[in-house]
Design a protein around this motif. Sequence first.
Motif, short mmCIF file in Angstrom:
data_model
loop_
_atom_site.label_atom_id
_atom_site.label_comp_id
_atom_site.label_asym_id
_atom_site.label_seq_id
_atom_site.Cartn_x
_atom_site.Cartn_y
_atom_site.Cartn_z
N HIS A 1 0.86 -1.19 0.00
CA HIS A 1 0.00 0.00 0.00
C HIS A 1 0.89 1.24 0.00
O HIS A 1 1.55 1.55 1.00
N VAL A 2 0.92 1.94 -1.13
CA VAL A 2 1.74 3.15 -1.29
C VAL A 2 0.88 4.37 -1.06
O VAL A 2 -0.17 4.53 -1.68
N GLY A 3 1.33 5.25 -0.17
CA GLY A 3 0.52 6.39 0.24
C GLY A 3 -0.36 5.99 1.40
O GLY A 3 -1.58 6.13 1.38
N ALA A 4 0.29 5.46 2.44
CA ALA A 4 -0.42 4.81 3.53
C ALA A 4 -1.25 5.76 4.38
O ALA A 4 -2.23 5.36 4.99
N ASN A 5 -0.83 7.04 4.45
CA ASN A 5 -1.39 7.94 5.45
C ASN A 5 -1.21 7.28 6.82
O ASN A 5 -0.16 6.68 7.08
N THR B 1 2.07 3.36 15.02
CA THR B 1 1.26 3.14 16.22
C THR B 1 0.01 2.34 15.88
O THR B 1 -0.37 1.40 16.58
N ARG B 2 -0.65 2.69 14.78
CA ARG B 2 -1.90 2.02 14.40
C ARG B 2 -1.69 0.55 14.09
O ARG B 2 -2.52 -0.29 14.43
N PRO C 1 7.11 12.14 8.07
CA PRO C 1 7.57 11.62 9.37
C PRO C 1 6.49 11.55 10.45
O PRO C 1 6.37 10.53 11.13
N ASP C 2 5.71 12.62 10.62
CA ASP C 2 4.70 12.61 11.68
C ASP C 2 3.57 11.63 11.38
O ASP C 2 3.08 10.93 12.27
N VAL C 3 3.16 11.56 10.11
CA VAL C 3 2.11 10.62 9.72
C VAL C 3 2.62 9.19 9.82
O VAL C 3 1.90 8.28 10.24
N GLY D 1 -2.60 17.92 4.78
CA GLY D 1 -3.33 16.85 5.45
C GLY D 1 -3.42 15.62 4.57
O GLY D 1 -2.44 15.20 3.96
N GLU D 2 -4.64 15.02 4.45
CA GLU D 2 -4.82 13.84 3.61
C GLU D 2 -4.71 14.16 2.13
O GLU D 2 -4.67 13.25 1.30
#
Length: 233
Positions: free
Chosen positions: A45-49, A79-80, A71-73, A108-109
């Motif tokens: 999955h490329v562009g995972a968000n 974590t998810r 980095p933050d995303v 954002g997204e």
Amino acid sequence: MADRSRAKPRHPLGRLVRSLGKRVRRLREGGNERRFLDAARGIVHVGANSGQEAAGYARLGVPVVWIEPLPDVFAALETRIASYPRQRAVQALVSDTDGAEVDFHLAGESSSMFAFADHKKLWPDIDAKGVLRLTTSRLDTLMDRLGLEASDYDSLVVDTQGAELLVLRGAGARLAGFRRIVAEAADFEAYRGATNVEELTAFLAAAGFRLRHKASMAGRKDVGTYYNLYFER
């Protein structure tokens, strides 16, 4: 895939309706995607968000490699998926070239390698928030580095806000190892220089993929429509 909503008046009731519509679309598209990938052996999955589809993928019982550049995303993604042992994440910006430095536009997204064009007509309340300088990697390079075999990962999901064609070109000979591809594209210029439905479909047709399903995500008559596209060989 990343979800969006139609442009609505900025009235509290309008925001509520928009939020509910967004949830309905996420459930509908998530269901379509999981059904399409039901026979997958493994997913890249490329562009995972932040990995919103992680639980759905876990129900499929297949290994998943998530690729996310920010980095933050990426931290939120790790974590998810921490509770899903068959899922792992890689921080990288996938394109058709290794080692190119590009300005990645933050929104954002809706963050993308490309700047907004008519995206603002459909979602006027989404604003660009600056750029981050990132270095690109080809998908085939990443897969080789990770030791991913086509026999184990036969499905590809690409949600890169207009860079989908660059990702597919960067797969090189690895593209032939995929049986199913889910990609997002618009039939209008959402981002400057980004790919569109026609270009994406033509490229994949030349590679032996057939468009099986086209699901509308959001649109407006005077702008155009965003789709989730489901390809299979």
